[in-house]
Scaffold this motif. Sequence first.
Motif, short mmCIF file in Angstrom:
data_model
loop_
_atom_site.label_atom_id
_atom_site.label_comp_id
_atom_site.label_asym_id
_atom_site.label_seq_id
_atom_site.Cartn_x
_atom_site.Cartn_y
_atom_site.Cartn_z
N GLU A 196 0.62 -1.10 0.13
CA GLU A 196 -0.25 -0.16 0.16
C GLU A 196 1.04 1.21 -0.07
OE1 GLU A 196 -3.37 0.10 0.23
OE2 GLU A 196 -4.14 -1.37 0.91
N GLY B 23 0.50 4.05 -3.27
CA GLY B 23 0.71 4.99 -2.45
C GLY B 23 -0.55 5.05 -2.49
N THR B 24 -1.14 4.25 -2.16
CA THR B 24 -3.13 4.47 -1.65
C THR B 24 -2.53 3.97 -0.45
OG1 THR B 24 -2.60 1.20 -1.85
CG2 THR B 24 -3.64 2.75 -3.48
N GLU C 122 -2.24 6.86 1.77
CA GLU C 122 -2.33 8.28 1.31
C GLU C 122 -3.44 7.96 1.29
OE1 GLU C 122 1.07 10.07 -0.38
OE2 GLU C 122 -0.20 9.91 -1.12
N ASN C 123 -4.65 7.34 0.80
CA ASN C 123 -5.77 7.57 0.11
C ASN C 123 -6.18 6.68 1.75
OD1 ASN C 123 -5.30 8.49 -2.30
ND2 ASN C 123 -6.55 6.84 -3.20
N LEU C 124 -5.81 5.89 2.46
CA LEU C 124 -6.21 5.08 2.82
C LEU C 124 -6.52 5.94 4.08
CD1 LEU C 124 -4.88 1.28 3.30
CD2 LEU C 124 -7.42 1.84 2.96
N LEU C 125 -5.71 6.74 4.98
CA LEU C 125 -4.75 7.94 5.19
C LEU C 125 -6.34 8.81 5.78
CD1 LEU C 125 -1.23 8.14 6.00
CD2 LEU C 125 -2.68 6.42 7.52
N ALA C 126 -6.58 8.91 4.57
CA ALA C 126 -6.99 10.26 4.51
C ALA C 126 -8.36 10.38 4.71
CB ALA C 126 -7.44 10.73 3.14
N MET C 127 -8.88 8.72 4.15
CA MET C 127 -10.30 8.12 4.62
C MET C 127 -10.81 8.45 6.02
SD MET C 127 -10.83 4.59 2.93
CE MET C 127 -11.68 4.18 3.15
N PRO C 128 -12.24 8.46 6.08
CA PRO C 128 -12.37 8.69 7.33
C PRO C 128 -12.57 7.53 8.15
CG PRO C 128 -14.69 9.01 5.86
CD PRO C 128 -13.44 8.31 4.86
N VAL C 129 -12.09 6.93 8.57
CA VAL C 129 -11.48 5.45 9.28
C VAL C 129 -10.15 6.04 10.01
CG1 VAL C 129 -10.98 3.17 8.78
CG2 VAL C 129 -12.47 4.56 6.86
N ARG C 130 -10.53 5.13 11.26
CA ARG C 130 -9.76 5.29 12.01
C ARG C 130 -8.17 4.44 11.87
NH1 ARG C 130 -11.62 4.48 17.80
NH2 ARG C 130 -12.42 3.22 16.91
N PRO C 131 -6.88 5.11 12.73
CA PRO C 131 -5.79 4.26 12.10
C PRO C 131 -6.01 2.64 13.18
CG PRO C 131 -5.41 6.42 12.89
CD PRO C 131 -6.35 6.57 13.01
N VAL D 189 0.11 7.27 11.56
CA VAL D 189 -1.01 8.22 11.40
C VAL D 189 -0.69 8.99 10.28
CG1 VAL D 189 -2.08 7.24 12.80
CG2 VAL D 189 -1.25 9.64 13.38
N THR D 190 0.75 9.56 9.62
CA THR D 190 0.84 11.04 8.38
C THR D 190 1.92 10.78 8.18
OG1 THR D 190 3.19 11.62 10.22
CG2 THR D 190 0.00 12.57 10.85
#
Lengths: 382, 326
Positions: free
Chosen positions: A213, A217-218, A220-229, A379-380
């Motif tokens: 992932e 580069g995906t 980044e997409n996962l982290l930017a989702m409204p889903v907690r780490p 998470v960043t």
Amino acid sequence: MRWPVARRGFWVRLGAIIVKEVLQLGRDRLTFAMMFAMPIMQLLLFGYAIDTDPHRLPTAVIAADQSQITRSVLSALANTGYMNFTHRPASEEEANALLQRGEVQFVVTIPADFTRRLVRGERAQILIDADATDPLAAANPLAAAGPAINQALARDFVGPLAGLRHRADAVELVVQRRYNPEGKARLNIVPGLLAVILTMTMVMMTALAVTRERERGTMENLLAMPVRPIEIMVGKIMPYIVIGAVQVTVILLISRLLFDVVVEGSLPLFCLGTTLFIIVNLAIGFTISTLTQNQLQAMQASFFMMLPSILLSGFMFPFRGMPVWAQWLGEALPATHFMRIVRGVMLKGADLGDVSAELIALVAMLLIVSTLAISRYKVTLD
Amino acid sequence: MPLLELKNLRRAFYGLEVLRGVDFSVAAGGITGLIGPNGAGKTTLFNVVSGLVPPDGGSIRFDGREIAGAAPDVVSRAGLVRTFQVARGFPKLSVFQHLMLYGRDQPGESLWQAIMGTRAARDREAALAERAWETARFLRLDALIDNPATALSGGQKKLLEIGRALMAEPRLVLLDEPTAGVDPKARRAFWDEIHAYAAQGITVLVSTHYMDEAERCHEIAYIAYGELMARGTALEIIRQSGLIAFIATGPGADRLAVKLRDAPGVTAAAAFGATLHVCGPDREALKQAIEPYGHDPTIVWQEAAPTLEDIFIHLMGTARDNAPGA
């Protein structure tokens, strides 16, 4: 028209590519370090840690007869170098429990009438119960026991007992190979394979799943989702628990159908140990993914986990044959503890009490590794 | 009250200040264009605002709430969603699955409800599926809805990126160079769609390199070397710039660009086909600069209104003068 062939400058161009490759490799320090660390680790493990002929195996003694001859027999067994009398159980039940928990490799029993029967000219017996789950570990000590006892008795048969020297049947050595009476290697290997296969697949799959992932580069997409780490972390691990369970089921079915290896003990206990082991491995895989940058590094780091799991866990070579430092390393591996659980439950019919120490060890490892994984998980993009 | 308000936002990487105290706000309901040269700090600004990179200092208020340093999922749940410059989908998922993945408030995400398939979970799932179809139709991706993301063209991937952001039902969406590498027709269609979404009440902050796109924004913010250089509508920026421009037409006019570029009083000299744009802040200085070339009867010089591009190149030069190490 013919295109000009660029023959000139071949060495210059080749040199440029080599320099570029060396520069890239040199800057990928982790990969570079692993390329040297891996062969060094293999050399050290094979050279120092592996011993296919283990000595000083823990042995329990029930000596109900305390004569000079009994002491002589026990000395002879100890002098083979294979047996180390570590336990003196008060009863047969206690000795069996030691064998069941894997605390001793052998139980030597000398009956109360051993000397009396010899003196009377009757056949006397010495009993050796061996934990034969690992036929390799039990074979040489058992083979050496008979000649060692005969040699010792020959020295002790003097005076009125001198006539016994030439009687081959004066003392009978009764050997009982527990849990694997036919000494089949597959009985030991097949359950052990569970540990190795699960380590290989679970650690590597999780490590690669996360680094993939990141590499694509995906992440980044996962982290930017409204889903907690934590949801991303657990969500990435969960499917592999199911995959691990399917793998275990397939291995068990094949073991039963082709190799006649069945689960002797409690199936729920087996499932508990297996689930715990799978989760520990997934947590290790996730931790590796937080420490590595790309899939290649994750793969190499996974091998660092796998090689000791195969060599130091007691899967291929007897655990007790290794030097103490290697045994400590082995104790730090989840595969070692799962190997004991799975062999105990599958071959010896061990219960929760017998394998509780191993289960606790796995839980402790899970806590340590999970803490590391969570602390390392970013998470960043920093 | 602005929907997004940045105050003295700072962020450095390895000692290099990428954001140098940015003060900036985005009004609710509009389209704000964030423009600036490569390395200006546009993507870093997006990363910091969306929580992917924590700021070194400053304040980010979204809808009155301080979100500086908040985790990206928290920012996303608050209604601030972003897209990425390089559109990377999950390769094995279809367009529909991508859109569904970003749907908000899915009760089926609870393990229990997912197993039990409760009515609430089924109803929400159906509503999200309908929204996914609607979004796909709107972005003209409905014909490709079952295709894997990898089978999409570069432009379609960009649209899917926007689609997934919209599925999260954002109040503010940050679009990071959404039309880079997209053909003019698709770009025009894309901007029509952005305006349609803005009309529905979604606030858009979009970064771009294209001046024609900047002109389609309600408001423009120009950022260079980590600082906000100008802000306002396209007309306001042109008016405020005080820049003077001359256009030269005729054979060989474009070749004068090289000669004029470093002349005193000239901040930019750029050829556009056979015409030449020469700009500077001082009319007299500019006239003096072009005077040696004004006698050529084949070249016609005319004073004209500067374009946005002229102004941004001029501002970039000003910023470079102020940049550290300049």
